[in-house]
Design a protein around this motif. Structure first.
Motif, mmCIF file in Angstrom:
data_model
loop_
_atom_site.group_PDB
_atom_site.id
_atom_site.type_symbol
_atom_site.label_atom_id
_atom_site.label_comp_id
_atom_site.label_asym_id
_atom_site.label_seq_id
_atom_site.Cartn_x
_atom_site.Cartn_y
_atom_site.Cartn_z
ATOM 1 N N ILE A 28 0.847 -1.194 0.000
ATOM 2 C CA ILE A 28 0.000 0.000 0.000
ATOM 3 C C ILE A 28 0.885 1.248 0.000
ATOM 4 C CG2 ILE A 28 -1.709 1.323 1.309
ATOM 5 C CD1 ILE A 28 -2.833 -1.371 2.305
ATOM 6 N N GLY A 29 1.945 1.215 0.770
ATOM 7 C CA GLY A 29 2.858 2.353 0.836
ATOM 8 C C GLY A 29 3.502 2.665 -0.510
ATOM 9 N N GLN A 30 3.942 1.635 -1.209
ATOM 10 C CA GLN A 30 4.541 1.840 -2.534
ATOM 11 C C GLN A 30 3.520 2.429 -3.503
ATOM 12 O OE1 GLN A 30 5.792 -2.301 -2.850
ATOM 13 N NE2 GLN A 30 7.903 -1.616 -3.226
ATOM 14 N N ALA A 31 2.310 1.890 -3.476
ATOM 15 C CA ALA A 31 1.269 2.382 -4.375
ATOM 16 C C ALA A 31 0.912 3.828 -4.053
ATOM 17 C CB ALA A 31 0.027 1.493 -4.284
ATOM 18 N N ALA A 32 0.767 4.140 -2.774
ATOM 19 C CA ALA A 32 0.429 5.507 -2.374
ATOM 20 C C ALA A 32 1.494 6.482 -2.845
ATOM 21 C CB ALA A 32 0.264 5.587 -0.856
ATOM 22 N N ASN A 41 -4.761 7.627 3.372
ATOM 23 C CA ASN A 41 -5.919 7.841 2.480
ATOM 24 C C ASN A 41 -6.138 6.640 1.566
ATOM 25 O OD1 ASN A 41 -6.099 10.329 3.666
ATOM 26 N ND2 ASN A 41 -5.384 11.471 1.885
ATOM 27 N N LEU A 42 -5.061 6.113 0.995
ATOM 28 C CA LEU A 42 -5.192 4.932 0.141
ATOM 29 C C LEU A 42 -5.629 3.726 0.969
ATOM 30 C CD1 LEU A 42 -4.985 3.610 -2.623
ATOM 31 C CD2 LEU A 42 -2.553 3.203 -2.166
ATOM 32 N N SER A 43 -5.061 3.587 2.143
ATOM 33 C CA SER A 43 -5.425 2.473 3.024
ATOM 34 C C SER A 43 -6.915 2.512 3.362
ATOM 35 C CB SER A 43 -4.592 2.522 4.306
ATOM 36 O OG SER A 43 -4.938 1.462 5.160
#
Length: 99
Positions: A28-32, A41-43
């Protein structure tokens, strides 16, 4: 898993979290970071806590090739089903047909 069903719709974040990110072996961190949004926010979207916006759907389409229109349709279907199931939601009475 069939994510797009009318009887039991799922939040599009579930599709992204369970299928898209693992396919690319991304966190998730890489994608964000790649999408230019805050990780929390993405999470929240991926965990179904907040709605997927059209802008994020377009970003995901650009980055990962997942169809933005499909994602937004999934979000709409999910939101309508959830709203209809809310016992506290007051809907307008049906207007009678003209005579």
């Amino acid at each position: 898993m069939n994510y797009f069903t009318l009887n039991d719709p799922v939040h599009p974040g579930e599709l992204i979290k369970e299928d898209i990110l693992p396919h690319f072996q991304w966190t998730i961190g890489q994608a964000a970071k790649h999408l230019g949004i805050a990780r929390p926010n993405l999470s929240n979207v991926l965990n179904g806590k907040t709605a997927l916006t059209v802008d994020l759907a377009l970003q995901l389409e650009s980055a990962f090739g997942v169809d933005a229109e499909m994602l937004t349709q999934m979000m709409t279907t999910y939101a309508i089903k959830k709203a209809k199931a809310d016992p506290d939601r007051k809907l307008a009475d049906r207007v009678p047909e003209p005579a």
